[in-house]
Design a protein around this motif. Structure first.
Motif, PDB file in Angstrom:
ATOM      1  N   GLU A  51     -20.946  75.012  25.739  1.00 40.07           N
ATOM      2  CA  GLU A  51     -19.749  75.764  25.199  1.00 40.07           C
ATOM      3  C   GLU A  51     -18.566  75.104  24.584  1.00 40.07           C
ATOM      4  O   GLU A  51     -17.955  75.834  23.524  1.00 40.07           O
ATOM      5  CB  GLU A  51     -19.148  76.922  26.281  1.00 40.07           C
ATOM      6  N   GLN A  52     -18.364  74.146  24.759  1.00 45.00           N
ATOM      7  CA  GLN A  52     -17.305  73.128  24.032  1.00 45.00           C
ATOM      8  C   GLN A  52     -17.883  73.000  22.696  1.00 45.00           C
ATOM      9  O   GLN A  52     -16.968  73.113  21.793  1.00 45.00           O
ATOM     10  CB  GLN A  52     -17.009  71.915  24.885  1.00 45.00           C
ATOM     11  N   LYS A  98     -18.474  79.986  23.291  1.00 45.59           N
ATOM     12  CA  LYS A  98     -18.339  80.617  24.789  1.00 45.59           C
ATOM     13  C   LYS A  98     -19.811  81.284  24.755  1.00 45.59           C
ATOM     14  O   LYS A  98     -20.075  82.078  23.848  1.00 45.59           O
ATOM     15  CB  LYS A  98     -17.328  81.651  25.230  1.00 45.59           C
ATOM     16  N   ASP A 106     -21.725  84.530  25.817  1.00 42.11           N
ATOM     17  CA  ASP A 106     -21.414  85.833  26.234  1.00 42.11           C
ATOM     18  C   ASP A 106     -22.431  86.290  27.228  1.00 42.11           C
ATOM     19  O   ASP A 106     -23.651  86.231  26.837  1.00 42.11           O
ATOM     20  CB  ASP A 106     -21.173  86.809  25.133  1.00 42.11           C
TER      21      ASP A 106
END
Length: 98
Positions: free
Chosen positions: A73-74, A78, A80
């Motif tokens: 995610e970094q 993100k 979903d």
């Protein structure tokens, strides 16, 4: 904990598998993961792999997976997840394996 290096031998005939559903069972001395490929619109799934690990390895897997998802995610943003998905998935009954 000291770092150590191990050599991993991956056989040339080992085929990768895709799984879009998982069933997890556990007992006192092991966790068993049944990796499935659910066929969209067919109400069928094909078992792709069954993997059993110790409870200690299962706990380590949770930590490594959490770190990997955070790293992902970094890097990519993100992930979903639909709000209704966890509730819907918990209602699935899988026949043919217990």
């Amino acid at each position: 904990m000291a770092n150590r290096e191990i050599s991993v031998n991956i056989p040339g005939d080992l085929d990768p598998v895709y799984s879009n559903r998982i069933q997890i069972a556990y007992k006192e001395d092991e966790f068993t993961f049944l990796f499935l490929h659910e066929i969209p619109g067919m109400n069928q799934a094909r078992a792709k792999a069954i993997v059993s690990i110790s409870p200690r390895h299962a706990k380590n897997l949770v930590a490594v997976l959490a770190k990997s998802v955070a790293d992902y995610e970094q890097k990519f943003g993100k992930i979903d997840t639909p709000e209704a998905a966890p509730q819907q998935e918990s209602n699935v009954t899988i026949r043919g394996y217990s």
